[in-house]
Design a protein around this motif. Sequence first.
Motif, PDB file in Angstrom:
ATOM      1  N   PRO A 176       0.849  -1.203   0.000  1.00  0.00           N
ATOM      2  CA  PRO A 176       0.000   0.000   0.000  1.00  0.00           C
ATOM      3  C   PRO A 176       0.878   1.245   0.000  1.00  0.00           C
ATOM      4  O   PRO A 176       1.837   1.337   0.764  1.00  0.00           O
ATOM      5  N   GLN A 177       0.578   2.178  -0.874  1.00  0.00           N
ATOM      6  CA  GLN A 177       1.372   3.389  -0.977  1.00  0.00           C
ATOM      7  C   GLN A 177       0.893   4.433   0.017  1.00  0.00           C
ATOM      8  O   GLN A 177      -0.310   4.675   0.149  1.00  0.00           O
ATOM      9  N   GLU A 178       1.857   5.043   0.728  1.00  0.00           N
ATOM     10  CA  GLU A 178       1.508   6.064   1.706  1.00  0.00           C
ATOM     11  C   GLU A 178       0.959   7.309   1.009  1.00  0.00           C
ATOM     12  O   GLU A 178       1.409   7.674  -0.076  1.00  0.00           O
ATOM     13  N   VAL A 179      -0.019   7.932   1.639  1.00  0.00           N
ATOM     14  CA  VAL A 179      -0.557   9.182   1.103  1.00  0.00           C
ATOM     15  C   VAL A 179       0.483  10.277   1.281  1.00  0.00           C
ATOM     16  O   VAL A 179       1.083  10.419   2.340  1.00  0.00           O
ATOM     17  N   LYS A 180       0.734  11.023   0.220  1.00  0.00           N
ATOM     18  CA  LYS A 180       1.716  12.110   0.299  1.00  0.00           C
ATOM     19  C   LYS A 180       1.292  13.131   1.364  1.00  0.00           C
ATOM     20  O   LYS A 180       0.104  13.424   1.521  1.00  0.00           O
ATOM     21  N   PRO A 181       2.268  13.677   2.089  1.00  0.00           N
ATOM     22  CA  PRO A 181       1.943  14.636   3.166  1.00  0.00           C
ATOM     23  C   PRO A 181       1.580  16.000   2.593  1.00  0.00           C
ATOM     24  O   PRO A 181       2.262  16.992   2.805  1.00  0.00           O
ATOM     25  N   THR A 182       0.466  16.051   1.852  1.00  0.00           N
ATOM     26  CA  THR A 182       0.120  17.261   1.113  1.00  0.00           C
ATOM     27  C   THR A 182      -0.256  18.429   2.021  1.00  0.00           C
ATOM     28  O   THR A 182      -0.009  19.581   1.665  1.00  0.00           O
ATOM     29  N   ILE A 183      -0.864  18.169   3.172  1.00  0.00           N
ATOM     30  CA  ILE A 183      -1.305  19.270   4.035  1.00  0.00           C
ATOM     31  C   ILE A 183      -0.106  20.077   4.511  1.00  0.00           C
ATOM     32  O   ILE A 183      -0.078  21.309   4.383  1.00  0.00           O
ATOM     33  N   ARG A 184       0.895  19.402   5.051  1.00  0.00           N
ATOM     34  CA  ARG A 184       2.090  20.109   5.514  1.00  0.00           C
ATOM     35  C   ARG A 184       2.805  20.819   4.363  1.00  0.00           C
ATOM     36  O   ARG A 184       3.229  21.968   4.488  1.00  0.00           O
ATOM     37  N   LEU A 185       2.942  20.121   3.240  1.00  0.00           N
ATOM     38  CA  LEU A 185       3.648  20.722   2.102  1.00  0.00           C
ATOM     39  C   LEU A 185       2.875  21.909   1.538  1.00  0.00           C
ATOM     40  O   LEU A 185       3.477  22.890   1.084  1.00  0.00           O
ATOM     41  N   ASN A 186       1.563  21.839   1.565  1.00  0.00           N
ATOM     42  CA  ASN A 186       0.758  22.975   1.100  1.00  0.00           C
ATOM     43  C   ASN A 186       0.976  24.199   1.993  1.00  0.00           C
ATOM     44  O   ASN A 186       1.071  25.330   1.500  1.00  0.00           O
ATOM     45  N   ILE A 187       1.055  23.976   3.300  1.00  0.00           N
ATOM     46  CA  ILE A 187       1.325  25.077   4.236  1.00  0.00           C
ATOM     47  C   ILE A 187       2.700  25.685   3.945  1.00  0.00           C
ATOM     48  O   ILE A 187       2.863  26.918   3.911  1.00  0.00           O
ATOM     49  N   ILE A 188       3.680  24.815   3.733  1.00  0.00           N
ATOM     50  CA  ILE A 188       5.035  25.279   3.440  1.00  0.00           C
ATOM     51  C   ILE A 188       5.073  26.060   2.126  1.00  0.00           C
ATOM     52  O   ILE A 188       5.688  27.127   2.038  1.00  0.00           O
ATOM     53  N   ASN A 189       4.411  25.529   1.099  1.00  0.00           N
ATOM     54  CA  ASN A 189       4.376  26.218  -0.192  1.00  0.00           C
ATOM     55  C   ASN A 189       3.754  27.610  -0.061  1.00  0.00           C
ATOM     56  O   ASN A 189       4.272  28.591  -0.616  1.00  0.00           O
ATOM     57  N   GLU A 190       2.647  27.690   0.674  1.00  0.00           N
ATOM     58  CA  GLU A 190       1.986  28.982   0.852  1.00  0.00           C
ATOM     59  C   GLU A 190       2.887  29.962   1.597  1.00  0.00           C
ATOM     60  O   GLU A 190       2.949  31.147   1.244  1.00  0.00           O
ATOM     61  N   TYR A 191       3.589  29.456   2.603  1.00  0.00           N
ATOM     62  CA  TYR A 191       4.485  30.321   3.387  1.00  0.00           C
ATOM     63  C   TYR A 191       5.614  30.854   2.502  1.00  0.00           C
ATOM     64  O   TYR A 191       5.939  32.058   2.539  1.00  0.00           O
ATOM     65  N   GLY A 207       8.489  26.079  12.025  1.00  0.00           N
ATOM     66  CA  GLY A 207       7.491  26.716  12.872  1.00  0.00           C
ATOM     67  C   GLY A 207       6.132  26.790  12.215  1.00  0.00           C
ATOM     68  O   GLY A 207       5.097  26.682  12.890  1.00  0.00           O
ATOM     69  N   ALA A 208       6.125  26.941  10.895  1.00  0.00           N
ATOM     70  CA  ALA A 208       4.849  27.053  10.163  1.00  0.00           C
ATOM     71  C   ALA A 208       4.018  25.784  10.281  1.00  0.00           C
ATOM     72  O   ALA A 208       2.788  25.836  10.258  1.00  0.00           O
TER      73      ALA A 208
END
Length: 287
Positions: A176-191, A207-208
């Motif tokens: 089973p493939q792990e779901v990409k950590p999109t929530i954290r990466l989306n926060i980082i991208n926005e920052y 910190g973000a």
Amino acid sequence: MQNQTNDRVVYNLNTLGYKRCKQFGHYKYTKVKPRLENHIHKDIIEICYCLKGQQFYNIEQNELKLNGNDILIVSPNTIHSTGVYPEDKGELFWIQISLNNDLGKLCNLPFLQSNYILKALTKKSNAVFKGAFSLKNILNALFTQLEKPQSILSVITINHLIIQLLLETLSLTEKPQEVKPTIRLNIINEYIEKNLSRSIYVDELAGAIKISVSYFKTWFKENTGITPNEYINRLKIKQAKVDLLNEKTITQVAFNLGYNSSQYFATSFKKFTGITPKAYIAKHNTK
């Protein structure tokens, strides 16, 4: 027998006597290279193992991204390239295996067994899978054996390693493939996007998403294949590509993105795109 530069080695396995095996290659780039043009491998399955960095592939107009520790299986007779992207910084192995039984037995396996493995791998093709540390050991062992003078023992060992590599790859694609950590990466991208005009530090990104700096560095590289600083620079260069076609000067673009000098900006731009800002502008103005 092989094609070699300082940062890229390709073994033509079929000329070394390994039936059904075509190329086994490895590169370790410290700067980007020209993009890989559209091509097809006739009746050949190709497996790419990205150990470090990242790489984009375009397979029949579908864009796929490999990060460190990712696997990509390219199906036979499929048009593929790196699309609009260069061959990127990082480390990557690849192996090509023919599906044509007329060429002989794959690593001395009975046809029933080799056909089973290759058919199962082909079913998993044109998708990205998460790798494992065991693959790196096999790939490095295979590379080391191929560098040695050929002997009966080395031939036996190489055949064994190729089969081990294919079996381990197949096993990983069935997990089973792990779901990409999109929530954290989306926060980082926005920052990062909100602060492109200045220097951004790792402790800010940690910190973000409310984790420690030490854990953040490990987590980030595991999930993106690159360091936070390189990730920031890649996003800056991505924005620079847009700005260079709209702003008045290269210097203005550089300072708007937080670079201390236009010279340093030009060096970074070429590092990640393969061309200078001036050449990029000229290229697009002629279209």
